[in-house]
Every structure is written in C-alpha cells, then in structure tokens.
Design an enzyme around this catalytic site. Structure first.
Site, mmCIF file in Angstrom:
data_model
loop_
_atom_site.group_PDB
_atom_site.id
_atom_site.type_symbol
_atom_site.label_atom_id
_atom_site.label_comp_id
_atom_site.label_asym_id
_atom_site.label_seq_id
_atom_site.Cartn_x
_atom_site.Cartn_y
_atom_site.Cartn_z
ATOM 1 N N PRO A 13 0.847 -1.199 0.000
ATOM 2 C CA PRO A 13 0.000 0.000 0.000
ATOM 3 C C PRO A 13 0.876 1.240 0.000
ATOM 4 C CG PRO A 13 0.068 -0.990 2.187
ATOM 5 C CD PRO A 13 0.799 -1.924 1.282
ATOM 6 N N GLN A 67 -6.161 -1.402 3.460
ATOM 7 C CA GLN A 67 -5.374 -1.062 4.638
ATOM 8 C C GLN A 67 -6.047 0.075 5.397
ATOM 9 O OE1 GLN A 67 -1.458 1.081 4.800
ATOM 10 N NE2 GLN A 67 -0.737 -0.881 5.599
ATOM 11 N N CYS A 97 3.645 3.094 9.207
ATOM 12 C CA CYS A 97 3.931 4.383 8.584
ATOM 13 C C CYS A 97 4.479 5.369 9.615
ATOM 14 C CB CYS A 97 2.667 4.950 7.942
ATOM 15 S SG CYS A 97 2.940 6.537 7.107
ATOM 16 N N LYS A 136 0.545 -4.707 9.445
ATOM 17 C CA LYS A 136 1.821 -4.362 8.812
ATOM 18 C C LYS A 136 2.590 -3.468 9.777
ATOM 19 C CE LYS A 136 3.899 -2.733 4.492
ATOM 20 N NZ LYS A 136 4.878 -1.793 5.014
ATOM 21 N N HIS A 168 8.146 -4.789 7.731
ATOM 22 C CA HIS A 168 9.160 -3.987 7.055
ATOM 23 C C HIS A 168 10.449 -4.138 7.837
ATOM 24 C CE1 HIS A 168 10.095 -0.090 4.689
ATOM 25 N NE2 HIS A 168 11.227 -0.612 5.128
#
Length: 330
Positions: A13, A67, A97, A136, A168
């Site tokens: 995303p 998401q 993020c 995530k 990540h």
C-alpha cells in the site's frame, strides 16, 4: 487462489500511488499478486467517505486487501464492517507508517509503542468480520528496537489471533527523519525477520523493505511466507509480468503489450466518462518504459501531453506504440 496463497507476492500500500487506476493496471500484469489499497483512515470512513474511499473495480482487482489506519478499537470495528460491505479479501491495520501526519492521528508506526492497544484493535476488528485481519509493522521504533521489543509486540498480535503479519525490515525513527529517509536510512535487517518467522511458527509472515526484483524475492521466500514490494514494483511495473510464472508457478502467457494497450485504452475511455482525468490514469504506467529504448519520449507523452485538454485516449496508443516498436527493433 486463496488469500493465503496470494500473500506469497504483494504490492505494498502506497499513499497517492496504489489507487484504483494503479491496481487495475497492475492486475493485468499479474493475475495472482495480492494488491493493496492506499491507507484509509477509520475516521474518514466513519464520517461517511466509504463509497468514495472503498469503491474499486470489483470484477478485476481481486485478490485485494484494504489497509486501515486508526487506533480506536470501536472505530476500527465499525470501519471493518464497512470494508466488509465492499468484499475485500483482507483487512490490514497500518502499524508501520512513520510520517508526522500519521503520528498526529495516533496511528501508524508510533503504535508499536503500545502493543496492548494494537492487540485490542485487532480483536475488535476480528470480532466485526470473518475476513482475515492482518497487521503491517516495522522491526522497531526509536530506541524501542531490540529483538525482545519486537517479539513482545508480535506476541501481543499472536494473542489477539491476528491472521498474518507483514514486517518492514527496518526500524522507524519517529522524529528527525522524513518518511523517505525512513525508507532508506535505518539499515535493513532481514535476518531479524527470518528469526521472527521461526518465532511465530505457522502464522503467515511476509517480508517488506528494499526488495528490488524477483530474484531477491525468491531468495527471501526460502525463509518467509511471502514478499511485499513497493516502489520497485511501482517504478518498474514490468517486473510484475514475471510474477505469475516465477513466484506462483503459473506458466500461462502474460498479457502482451498490444493487449495491455487495448485494455488500458478501453479502461481510460470508460473512466473519463465518469469524470476521471487522463493523467490520473496514465501516471501509473510511466515505469513501463523502464530501461527500454524510447522510454524518455514514452514518459513525456504520459506526463506533458496527458494534461493537455485536447489529448484523449489515443495518447495511450501512441505511447505504447513506442514500446512495441522498440521491442520489434530489438
């Protein structure tokens, strides 16, 4: 193909990039890759933006995950119910993020400091749907970046019965680095993600961060259940042409340039009758000329020319014609 199988390769995303036009384009390059929406905040959905924010090309884009961004369990549960109405294959919670805008809303990577709250959010979302709920995240944030810190966070996710994790392989610095720097400055630690996979056992775990091509993807798949590519797939979408065969073992011939040109021309024509602008659609195809003769003129057509009011969908045919001619001359 099940959602668990599709997670073997996904396109990340990306805000302002993976919109419905992008996903339509990517889907025609790979039939099997899992596609993600841009992050949508639970607050925006609750305020009445669901029809605009969640609508997609239902007959084409599956398998597709939405998401969500948020940190209020009740609000996320309500947003999850709205997502269910649109038939998404997976609902993912953003805990990765690092941008200031996201932090100010108390969601994204800053939530890694509150694993109990994230677990509560996951439980609320799972109680609201039968659709898989996933998370995530990063491997750490700021000074909370030890292997023990990561396992504490993940153990909370396991207790909450999360359906899968996307990790990540970089930590995030919440202060002092821009989102771009957070994708480049903190070092990658793939080995930590591999060890985390051993820790979570059968829970599907996908790796993200710095993966550039299918060769690297296949190397990671020796250790984890799936790979997620972001900017590499966006800037060089041609690599998606090889995903079905090399990652999923599907030898069905991929779509030809000629057929892709026809598909995108027809799609643009329909979308423009609904109010979309040509440049909104073709901007996602800029990278298709990556490394090819004529790429500069191809990009020029899809940027400079696409914003001119007199240009229509024939511009796509003209641009693709450059790539087709270059292929034939090779």
């Amino acid at each position: 193909m099940s959602i668990q199988q599709a997670r073997k390769f996904s396109v990340a995303p990306m805000m302002d990039w993976t919109d419905r036009h992008c996903r339509f384009f990517h889907r025609h390059l790979s039939r099997h890759a899992l596609l993600f929406t841009e992050m949508v905040t639970s607050a925006a959905l609750i305020r009445g933006g669901a029809d605009w924010l969640l609508n997609y090309n239902d007959d084409v884009e599956h398998p597709i995950a939405v998401q969500l961004g948020g940190s209020d369990p009740k609000e996320l549960a309500a947003a999850t119910k709205l997502c269910d109405q649109f038939g998404y294959d997976e609902i993912n919670l953003n805990v990765g993020c690092p941008s200031d805008r996201v932090q100010s809303g108390r969601f994204g990577a800053c939530l890694m400091a509150e694993p109990a709250l994230v677990a509560e959010c996951v439980r609320a979302m799972r109680d609201a749907t039968d659709t898989p709920v996933t998370v995530k995240c990063r491997i750490g944030i700021d000074d909370q970046d030890s292997e023990e810190d990561l396992r504490t966070f993940v153990d909370h996710m396991l207790d909450a019965k999360v359906d899968a994790l996307y990790v990540h392989a970089r930590k995030a610095w919440l202060k002092g680095l821009s989102p771009k720097q957070n994708r480049e400055v903190p070092p990658l630690d793939y080995e930590r993600v591999y060890r985390l996979k051993n820790h979570v056992g059968d829970l599907p775990l996908m790796i993200n961060g710095g993966i550039e091509d299918l060769a690297q993807s296949k190397a990671h798949l020796q250790h984890v259940d799936g790979v997620m590519l972001g900017r590499a797939a966006y800037h060089n979408p041609g690599l998606l042409w090889g995903v079905d065969a090399e990652i999923f073992g599907d030898d069905t011939p991929p779509i030809s340039l000629e057929s892709l040109c026809e598909v995108m021309t027809n799609y643009a024509e329909i979308q423009m009758t609904k109010g979309a602008r040509l440049n909104q659609i073709v901007r996602h195809m800029l990278g298709l000329g990556f490394g090819k003769p004529g790429a500069r003129r191809y990009r020029q057509l899809l940027t400079v020319e696409a914003v001119k009011s007199e240009r229509g969908v024939e511009l796509i045919e003209e641009a693709f014609g450059l790539l087709i001619a270059a292929r034939q001359a090779a």
